[in-house]
Design a protein around this motif. Sequence first.
Motif, short mmCIF file in Angstrom:
data_model
loop_
_atom_site.label_atom_id
_atom_site.label_comp_id
_atom_site.label_asym_id
_atom_site.label_seq_id
_atom_site.Cartn_x
_atom_site.Cartn_y
_atom_site.Cartn_z
N PRO A 192 -3.89 -10.56 6.70
CA PRO A 192 -4.34 -9.95 5.62
C PRO A 192 -5.03 -8.61 5.54
N ARG A 193 -5.59 -8.21 6.92
CA ARG A 193 -5.96 -6.68 7.20
C ARG A 193 -4.77 -5.91 7.96
N SER A 194 -4.01 -6.39 7.87
CA SER A 194 -2.67 -5.62 8.90
C SER A 194 -2.46 -4.18 8.01
N ARG A 195 -2.01 -3.38 8.96
CA ARG A 195 -1.59 -2.11 8.57
C ARG A 195 -0.24 -2.13 9.06
N SER A 234 4.01 -5.73 1.16
CA SER A 234 2.94 -5.51 0.44
C SER A 234 2.13 -6.88 0.16
N ARG A 255 -2.37 -5.54 4.16
CA ARG A 255 -3.45 -4.58 3.65
C ARG A 255 -2.96 -3.23 3.09
N LEU A 256 -2.11 -2.88 3.82
CA LEU A 256 -1.39 -1.32 3.44
C LEU A 256 -0.11 -1.47 4.17
N ASN A 270 -0.80 -0.86 -2.52
CA ASN A 270 -1.03 -0.60 -1.29
C ASN A 270 0.33 -0.28 -0.56
#
Length: 222
Positions: free
Chosen positions: A85-88, A104, A108-109, A134
């Motif tokens: 969930p916090r992955s770029r 997306s 996260r982004l 995002n």
Amino acid sequence: MAQDMAEEEDTPEERLARLVLSLRSQGVSDPAVLKAIEATPRDLFTPDLFKERAWEDSALPIACGQTISQPFIVGLMSQALKIEPRSRVLEIGTGSGYQTTILSRLARLVYTVERYRTLLSEAELRFKTLGLTNVVTRFGDGGEGWPEQAPFDRIMVTAAAPEEPKTLLAQLKPHGILVAPIGRGPVQSLRRYVGDGQGGFVVETLTDVRFVPLLEGVAREP
């Protein structure tokens, strides 16, 4: 005859449900990936000529001689990235924006690069229609990645690199994951590169695929 009529009257929701069942049967089992596919209206990304085929498990033509990938390959590649969930995430090859939208809903982004300005403009309109906030887009050479935003947790390449994409691998975090089709011929190997934390990678071949080639520079359009 009755069965044929029933098939003709299938709703998009029923077609989507069949598609998701098909993906499950082929090994796409990650619940988050399946949920993202269920939440994404593939017909929005499909040209009018092919909208009736939007829920088929097949690649379809889009503008600029490109394709919208087969849903199974979209699911397989998304699953292989093991997005958190916090992955770029960096995506090389925005195309229609369908794969971007799936990413997306998992990350996260998402930073996405496209060499065809027409495709990017159309994809941006779809992102706006879906209310995605995002996704960051860039018109440019995907082979160069997005060094200003590196390092990334995950990188997905949706065009076939002729060889190991060293420039992109250099933009991964030490334990990051890159998934890309590799090869010069009409059939390529889909490979996953997992960083070992010491500058090297564990490489796994997932399956054979067919992608358009990853080309240098940006496209010249009429």
